[in-house]
Design an enzyme around this catalytic site. Structure first.
Site, PDB file in Angstrom:
ATOM      1  N   GLU A  84      -5.534  15.008  18.105  1.00 32.12           N
ATOM      2  CA  GLU A  84      -6.288  16.268  18.211  1.00 32.12           C
ATOM      3  C   GLU A  84      -5.815  16.923  19.492  1.00 32.12           C
ATOM      4  OE1 GLU A  84      -8.257  17.275  15.931  1.00 32.12           O
ATOM      5  OE2 GLU A  84      -8.645  15.434  14.816  1.00 32.12           O
ATOM      6  N   LYS A 120     -10.181   4.619  26.391  1.00 35.05           N
ATOM      7  CA  LYS A 120      -9.741   5.007  27.733  1.00 35.05           C
ATOM      8  C   LYS A 120     -10.179   6.452  27.983  1.00 35.05           C
ATOM      9  CE  LYS A 120      -6.613   6.993  29.827  1.00 35.05           C
ATOM     10  NZ  LYS A 120      -7.280   7.817  30.858  1.00 35.05           N
ATOM     11  N   CYS A 146     -10.590  23.248  23.544  1.00 34.23           N
ATOM     12  CA  CYS A 146      -9.321  23.187  22.803  1.00 34.23           C
ATOM     13  C   CYS A 146      -9.187  24.358  21.846  1.00 34.23           C
ATOM     14  CB  CYS A 146      -9.245  21.872  22.044  1.00 34.23           C
ATOM     15  SG  CYS A 146     -10.698  21.550  21.050  1.00 34.23           S
ATOM     16  N   GLU A 192      -0.854  27.167  26.225  1.00 34.23           N
ATOM     17  CA  GLU A 192      -2.286  26.922  26.385  1.00 34.23           C
ATOM     18  C   GLU A 192      -2.618  26.955  27.882  1.00 34.23           C
ATOM     19  OE1 GLU A 192      -3.810  22.935  25.651  1.00 34.23           O
ATOM     20  OE2 GLU A 192      -5.522  23.807  24.603  1.00 34.23           O
TER      21      GLU A 192
HETATM   22  P1  NAD Z   1      -4.266  15.261  28.748  1.00 34.07           P
HETATM   23  O1  NAD Z   1      -3.373  15.219  27.573  1.00 34.07           O
HETATM   24  O2  NAD Z   1      -3.665  15.450  30.090  1.00 34.07           O
HETATM   25  O3  NAD Z   1      -5.107  13.900  28.851  1.00 34.07           O
HETATM   26  C1  NAD Z   1      -5.834  13.403  27.765  1.00 34.07           C
HETATM   27  C2  NAD Z   1      -5.907  11.897  27.887  1.00 34.07           C
HETATM   28  O4  NAD Z   1      -4.588  11.379  27.815  1.00 34.07           O
HETATM   29  C3  NAD Z   1      -6.511  11.411  29.196  1.00 34.07           C
HETATM   30  O5  NAD Z   1      -7.316  10.287  28.959  1.00 34.07           O
HETATM   31  C4  NAD Z   1      -5.291  11.042  30.014  1.00 34.07           C
HETATM   32  O6  NAD Z   1      -5.534  10.036  30.975  1.00 34.07           O
HETATM   33  C5  NAD Z   1      -4.347  10.546  28.936  1.00 34.07           C
HETATM   34  N1  NAD Z   1      -2.937  10.648  29.337  1.00 34.07           N
HETATM   35  C6  NAD Z   1      -2.372  11.559  30.178  1.00 34.07           C
HETATM   36  N2  NAD Z   1      -1.064  11.298  30.341  1.00 34.07           N
HETATM   37  C7  NAD Z   1      -0.783  10.190  29.601  1.00 34.07           C
HETATM   38  C8  NAD Z   1       0.393   9.436  29.371  1.00 34.07           C
HETATM   39  N3  NAD Z   1       1.557   9.727  29.956  1.00 34.07           N
HETATM   40  N4  NAD Z   1       0.311   8.377  28.517  1.00 34.07           N
HETATM   41  C9  NAD Z   1      -0.859   8.052  27.937  1.00 34.07           C
HETATM   42  N5  NAD Z   1      -2.009   8.719  28.143  1.00 34.07           N
HETATM   43  C10 NAD Z   1      -1.974   9.787  28.955  1.00 34.07           C
HETATM   44  O7  NAD Z   1      -5.365  16.351  28.412  1.00 34.07           O
HETATM   45  P2  NAD Z   1      -6.586  16.816  29.317  1.00 34.07           P
HETATM   46  O8  NAD Z   1      -6.045  17.652  30.410  1.00 34.07           O
HETATM   47  O9  NAD Z   1      -7.446  15.648  29.641  1.00 34.07           O
HETATM   48  O10 NAD Z   1      -7.415  17.706  28.265  1.00 34.07           O
HETATM   49  C11 NAD Z   1      -7.052  18.982  27.938  1.00 34.07           C
HETATM   50  C12 NAD Z   1      -6.265  19.010  26.646  1.00 34.07           C
HETATM   51  O11 NAD Z   1      -7.034  18.407  25.600  1.00 34.07           O
HETATM   52  C13 NAD Z   1      -6.011  20.426  26.174  1.00 34.07           C
HETATM   53  O12 NAD Z   1      -4.683  20.533  25.724  1.00 34.07           O
HETATM   54  C14 NAD Z   1      -6.979  20.594  25.004  1.00 34.07           C
HETATM   55  O13 NAD Z   1      -6.601  21.549  24.071  1.00 34.07           O
HETATM   56  C15 NAD Z   1      -6.999  19.222  24.434  1.00 34.07           C
HETATM   57  N6  NAD Z   1      -8.206  19.009  23.613  1.00 34.07           N
HETATM   58  C16 NAD Z   1      -8.079  19.004  22.243  1.00 34.07           C
HETATM   59  C17 NAD Z   1      -9.214  18.846  21.436  1.00 34.07           C
HETATM   60  C18 NAD Z   1      -9.088  18.834  19.935  1.00 34.07           C
HETATM   61  O14 NAD Z   1     -10.028  18.386  19.276  1.00 34.07           O
HETATM   62  N7  NAD Z   1      -7.994  19.298  19.352  1.00 34.07           N
HETATM   63  C19 NAD Z   1     -10.472  18.679  22.028  1.00 34.07           C
HETATM   64  C20 NAD Z   1     -10.569  18.691  23.419  1.00 34.07           C
HETATM   65  C21 NAD Z   1      -9.420  18.857  24.214  1.00 34.07           C
END
Ligand code: NAD
Length: 503
Positions: A273, A197, A308, A406
């Site tokens: 992650e 997804k 991230c 963050e």
């Molecule tokens: P997010 O957590 O909002 O979304 C990530 C994914 O989760 C998306 O596909 C989203 O649709 C899904 N999601 C959102 N709400 C959900 C729910 N209630 N239930 C199930 N799935 C849900 O994050 P984002 O805004 O897309 O990305 C930014 C975040 O990602 C930052 O916190 C960043 O640090 C993190 N990130 C971490 C790494 C790593 O390797 N540690 C790498 C890249 C990004």
């Protein structure tokens, strides 16, 4: 010359013309074919650089996730991929890596248009990185051996790694193609089936990748992509009783939800992650302050700060702070937000106006609570409300929100320190623990502080070092999984012991 090397020589006119020819795939990819969502719902994916709607993409609901998981399970159970010899799986994934290179321009454009990412980055980092990762796991998987345990003379105990079954992967928008490949490549190489997804902000490259995987010879049902919102499609995957592993990259808040979904459903394994608040620690014996300033600027402003492991906290010895900040501000002020399709642009829009508005709140917080050495914030007169200039705030209180949360945007918080102990304590004073950087000319100090820093990756005299050969992941609330390297295979395989009694 490789596709990506050619692309770096192309100018803005080429990319703008090419963007007009891109034809996004808009349906879910399930069991080897594009299909509309069961309920027929769609959502718009918008180019944050212009505000244009790029595509109306199928909005997956629980029914769509069910269909995709059922297809993945059938494919796993009948062995069409899971029981193929590793060398055969290698051949398919190598073809996929080649196809990603052949279609590099299209894939780079899809991520640039969908997420506002710089074409300079998607052509140099995201797409070649994704191809390299696919290639690396393909080449690795027929070189992983099992073990024979040192048991007594009458027994034989074989320890093997078995694929786990159906892997759900939920990924973010900041590196849309690459974060997907971080999960897919080891999961598929190990013989699993996958339901991916992508983020609702950036579903297009994943849909194209699934099509390329089919073209490479991946059997139907082995890789399925269900676009949709997090709370609907993401949650349905997280709660699905027939998903064996949920591999997630995204925010810490949503990572915690996936742990809850697993606990309330089938106790699937959950690999996380998540976010970070990484520290860049500058000691006074780092002689080359220009190199440090380059690293500080790259560490927080690359990808508009939407990384991230972004070094969003600068911890600098008081004796060199003002000198370093002057050099950082010079460089950051020169980063003028511009068109991401112009290869000369060094700072593009953020992923959406909504996200930019959230980041702007932190800019305003910094103006109230810190000392703005570079004011930054929303760019007046920009084509959309997604463009933010770099902001740098000094004397940020260590217990303030700007110090602890963050931001995921181009905002740097600066903290002076006096002693090494104080620097390490400040750096570790975070719920996160994804990455850290240390700048020093003393090898002894470098090793000593690297050991003491609570972070999954520590970079010495550089920032954000990363390679497919090295594990990447966090301590604390940055998550529990490790992507990349052969260690990532542990996320997608189970150890099995087979006892053979010789008597
Ligand atoms: P997010 O957590 O909002 O979304 C990530 C994914 O989760 C998306 O596909 C989203 O649709 C899904 N999601 C959102 N709400 C959900 C729910 N209630 N239930 C199930 N799935 C849900 O994050 P984002 O805004 O897309 O990305 C930014 C975040 O990602 C930052 O916190 C960043 O640090 C993190 N990130 C971490 C790494 C790593 O390797 N540690 C790498 C890249 C990004």
């Amino acid at each position: 010359m490789s596709g990506s090397a050619q692309q770096t020589h192309r100018g803005a006119a080429h990319w703008r013309a090419a963007a007009r020819t891109v034809q996004p795939r808009c349906d879910a990819f399930v069991d080897g074919a594009f299909v509309p969502s069961a309920l027929g719902d769609r959502f718009a994916t918008v180019n944050p650089a212009t505000g244009e709607v790029l595509a109306k993409v199928a909005a997956g609901a629980a029914e769509d996730v069910d269909r995709a998981v059922a297809a993945a399970r059938r494919a796993f159970a009948d062995g069409r991929w899971s029981e193929r010899a590793p060398a055969d799986r290698k051949a398919v994934l190598l073809r996929l890596a080649d196809l990603v290179r052949e279609r590099a321009e299209e894939l780079a454009l899809l991520d640039s248009l969908d997420a506002g990412k710089l074409i300079a980055d998607t052509t140099a980092i995201d797409v070649p990185g994704s191809a390299a990762i696919l290639q690396w796991y393909a080449e690795g998987v027929d070189k992983v051996y099992g073990e024979i345990a040192p048991t007594g003379p009458d027994d034989l105990a074989l320890v093997s790694r078995e694929p786990l079954g159906v892997i759900g992967a939920v990924v973010p928008w900041n590196y849309p193609l690459e974060t997907a490949v971080w999960k897919l490549a080891p999961a598929l190489a190990a013989g699993n089936s996958v339901v991916l997804k992508p983020a609702e902000e950036s579903p297009l490259s994943a849909l194209r990748l699934a099509e390329l995987a089919a073209e490479a010879g991946l059997p139907d049902g082995v890789l399925n992509v269900v676009p949709g919102t997090g709370p609907v499609a993401g949650q349905a995957l997280g709660r699905h009783p027939d998903v064996d592993v949920l591999a997630f990259t995204g925010s810490t808040a949503v990572g915690k939800l996936f742990q809850r979904y697993a606990g309330e459903s089938n106790m699937k394994q959950v690999w996380l992650e998540c976010g970070g608040k990484s520290a860049n620690v500058v000691f006074p014996d780092a002689a080359d302050l220009d190199a440090v300033a380059d690293g500080v600027v790259a560490g927080i402003f690359n990808n508009q700060g939407q990384v991230c492991s972004a070094n969003s906290r600068l911890l600098v010895h008081r004796s060199v702070k003002d000198d370093l900040l002057a050099r950082v501000v010079d460089r950051a002020a020169a980063l003028r937000p511009g068109d991401p399709l112009d290869p000369a642009t060094r700072l593009g829009p953020l992923v959406s106006e909504e996200h930019a508005a959230r980041v702007q709140e932190y800019v305003e917080l910094g103006r109230r609570e810190g000392r703005a050495v570079l004011d930054g914030g929303l760019v007046a007169g920009a084509p959309t409300g997604a463009y933010l200039a770099p902001a740098v705030f000094d004397e940020v209180a260590p217990d303030s929100r700007l110090a602890r949360e963050e931001v995921f945007g181009p905002v740097l918080a600066v903290f002076p320190f006096e002693t090494e102990d104080e620097a390490v304590a400040l750096a570790n004073d975070s719920v996160y623990g994804l990455a850290a950087s240390v700048w020093t000319d003393s090898l002894r100090r470098a090793h000593r502080t690297a050991r003491r820093l609570r972070a999954g990756t520590v970079s010495v005299n550089t920032v954000d070092a990363l390679d497919v050969t090295t594990p990447f992941g966090g301590f604390g609330q940055s998550g529990n999984g490790r992507d990349l390297s052969l260690h990532a295979l542990q996320n997608y395989t189970a150890l099995k012991t087979t006892w053979v009694n010789h008597r």
